[in-house]
Design an enzyme around this catalytic site. Sequence first.
Site, mmCIF file in Angstrom:
data_model
loop_
_atom_site.group_PDB
_atom_site.id
_atom_site.type_symbol
_atom_site.label_atom_id
_atom_site.label_comp_id
_atom_site.label_asym_id
_atom_site.label_seq_id
_atom_site.Cartn_x
_atom_site.Cartn_y
_atom_site.Cartn_z
ATOM 1 N NE ARG A 96 -6.393 4.467 6.273
ATOM 2 C CZ ARG A 96 -5.352 4.662 7.018
ATOM 3 N NH1 ARG A 96 -5.281 4.529 8.262
ATOM 4 N NH2 ARG A 96 -4.387 5.214 6.519
ATOM 5 C CB CYS A 107 -3.134 12.180 12.776
ATOM 6 S SG CYS A 107 -2.592 10.693 12.466
ATOM 7 C CG ASP A 128 3.752 1.507 9.647
ATOM 8 O OD1 ASP A 128 3.387 2.208 10.504
ATOM 9 O OD2 ASP A 128 3.755 1.496 8.260
ATOM 10 C CE LYS A 156 -1.591 1.660 4.020
ATOM 11 N NZ LYS A 156 -1.162 2.906 4.244
ATOM 12 C CG ASN A 157 2.629 2.651 3.399
ATOM 13 O OD1 ASN A 157 1.365 2.988 3.471
ATOM 14 N ND2 ASN A 157 2.971 2.752 4.632
ATOM 15 N NE ARG A 187 1.536 10.386 10.356
ATOM 16 C CZ ARG A 187 1.207 9.117 9.932
ATOM 17 N NH1 ARG A 187 0.011 8.574 10.177
ATOM 18 N NH2 ARG A 187 1.929 8.583 8.824
HETATM 19 C C1 UD1 Z 1 4.956 7.062 6.285
HETATM 20 C C2 UD1 Z 1 4.029 5.616 6.308
HETATM 21 C C3 UD1 Z 1 3.581 5.150 7.654
HETATM 22 C C4 UD1 Z 1 4.806 4.871 8.385
HETATM 23 C C5 UD1 Z 1 5.590 6.041 8.572
HETATM 24 C C6 UD1 Z 1 6.907 5.829 9.364
HETATM 25 C C7 UD1 Z 1 2.922 6.171 3.989
HETATM 26 C C8 UD1 Z 1 1.595 6.268 3.203
HETATM 27 N N1 UD1 Z 1 2.888 5.892 5.443
HETATM 28 O O1 UD1 Z 1 4.350 8.002 6.949
HETATM 29 O O2 UD1 Z 1 3.019 3.839 7.507
HETATM 30 O O3 UD1 Z 1 4.146 4.685 9.749
HETATM 31 O O4 UD1 Z 1 6.145 6.187 7.321
HETATM 32 O O5 UD1 Z 1 7.762 4.699 8.852
HETATM 33 O O6 UD1 Z 1 4.214 5.649 3.449
HETATM 34 N N2 UD1 Z 1 7.456 14.828 10.350
HETATM 35 C C9 UD1 Z 1 7.828 16.075 10.532
HETATM 36 N N3 UD1 Z 1 7.421 16.816 9.563
HETATM 37 C C10 UD1 Z 1 7.141 16.544 8.279
HETATM 38 C C11 UD1 Z 1 6.897 15.007 8.013
HETATM 39 C C12 UD1 Z 1 7.038 14.342 9.035
HETATM 40 O O7 UD1 Z 1 8.045 16.489 11.579
HETATM 41 O O8 UD1 Z 1 6.936 17.344 7.489
HETATM 42 C C13 UD1 Z 1 7.650 13.641 11.327
HETATM 43 C C14 UD1 Z 1 6.418 12.760 11.780
HETATM 44 O O9 UD1 Z 1 5.549 13.500 12.735
HETATM 45 C C15 UD1 Z 1 6.861 11.713 12.454
HETATM 46 C C16 UD1 Z 1 8.202 11.507 11.665
HETATM 47 O O10 UD1 Z 1 8.529 12.530 10.972
HETATM 48 O O11 UD1 Z 1 7.201 11.821 13.902
HETATM 49 C C17 UD1 Z 1 8.077 10.369 10.714
HETATM 50 O O12 UD1 Z 1 7.048 10.701 9.755
HETATM 51 P P1 UD1 Z 1 7.029 10.239 8.175
HETATM 52 O O13 UD1 Z 1 8.072 9.396 7.826
HETATM 53 O O14 UD1 Z 1 6.786 11.484 7.308
HETATM 54 O O15 UD1 Z 1 5.612 9.421 8.185
HETATM 55 P P2 UD1 Z 1 4.541 9.229 6.793
HETATM 56 O O16 UD1 Z 1 5.622 9.733 5.620
HETATM 57 O O17 UD1 Z 1 3.644 10.090 7.142
#
Ligand code: UD1
Length: 434
Positions: free
Chosen positions: A401, A120, A309, A22-23, A125
């Site tokens: 999902r 969330c 995850d 999915k991701n 996030r």
């Molecule tokens: C993706 C995955 C999710 C997984 C996560 C971590 C998808 C669709 N989802 O989520 O299943 O749990 O990676 O492996 O691929 N952060 C910031 N600022 C930003 C972006 C992120 O501070 O602009 C922080 C987040 O709050 C979190 C950390 O960075 O604490 C990691 O988040 P991130 O890797 O971005 O998660 P997702 O990409 O949303």
Amino acid sequence: MDKFVIRGGNPLVGTIRVSGAKNSALPCMAAAILTEEEVTLENIPQVRDIETERKLLVSMGAEVELGDGDARHRTTISCRTLSDPVAKYEIVKTMRASSLVLGPLVARAGLARVAMPGGCAIGGRPIDLHIKGLEKMGATIEQAHGYLEARAERLKGAHLVFDKITVTGTEDLLMAAVLADGETVMENCAREPEVTDLAALLTAMGAKIEGAGTSTIRVQGVARLHGAHYRINPDRIEAGTFLIAGAITAGDLVVANCNPNHLRAVIAKLEEVGVKIDIVAPDAIRVRPGGRLMAADISTEEYPGFPTDMQAQYMALVTQAEGVSLVKENIFENRFMHVQELVRMGANIKVDGRTATVRGPSKLSAAAVMCSDLRASASLVLAALVADGESILDRVYHMDRGYERIEEKLRSVGAEIKRMGNVFAPREAEAVAD
Ligand code: UD1
């Protein structure tokens, strides 16, 4: 709303097949925005997030065919016209990965309006790192009425250093960079296999990318991209969930159609807990009992560390292990919502900040429990598979999902699980996680 009714106690035996990731599928579908030509993706999982992404693309003017029958894992996307480059709040609030369209929309259409994700279930996030990167590439970004509006005549290559490792942030800016003018160097990138999957698709579309899968990615921007045909990699989180399903039920399960290389941290931990794991084919892993389950600590990390995850599912497993296991969640705050439900089933778990202390083994007893997010739901299914009696899991739309027909897959290897209600029945969506 659908429920799962699960009677615990059966060891899972046989072969269970993993769907596409999915991701990976989500950013790959967003990548279709970058070209006027058709992008065909194979091995798309049939899960609700994919349907949401389809709706998102269609709402922008794209044509998205999702096959049925034998072709149900294939989608062909045509973004020849993007009449409305807007990710509406109604869609973004149900799937935070919607922010993945920000980079490709600005790169292709020069304009993107994307609703700001709200609260969330697994903690704040933010998407500040996506925004910061696009600004460095020359986009002007304004925020009004709950939307981000990003504009750029043509994005310019830039030197980007992520303050924090972010998976979708890396993917979003990678998609922005491939059509930018000049070279973009991205440092402190996510190294997740899903980033590599996206980079492989973009390369097949004509992008010039080096270093995907390492922490430094270099992109030479090109003026245009063409269509492509690409097969999505297997879902390592679904595979890991099945490995734990085999382990927790003391079954003998072959998890097929997976990539063992993407599961090294999970496999190492399962072996430490005392589960016997064999790689029986390049794409299949066998899991069976290796003696008593023993406690072992985990600490979630970015890839190649232990995935956040898989944290909830692992926690369900160590409720059955002898001794004290410390489960530390480093990636997301507030990702312990499964704990109170596991405790209601008889687990002994205490949470202090980002660490959960699990004392085992506990005899789990069936209960009515509530799914709160995607992976939390998976952990409750796993717990119910060993609990004494019949558990009822409410709100399994969270599970839908990200897991394709999990009840059918588990039933085929001996689980007693049935769904009550309509699969994919329309419902009022809620703020969701992961
Ligand atoms: C993706 C995955 C999710 C997984 C996560 C971590 C998808 C669709 N989802 O989520 O299943 O749990 O990676 O492996 O691929 N952060 C910031 N600022 C930003 C972006 C992120 O501070 O602009 C922080 C987040 O709050 C979190 C950390 O960075 O604490 C990691 O988040 P991130 O890797 O971005 O998660 P997702 O990409 O949303």
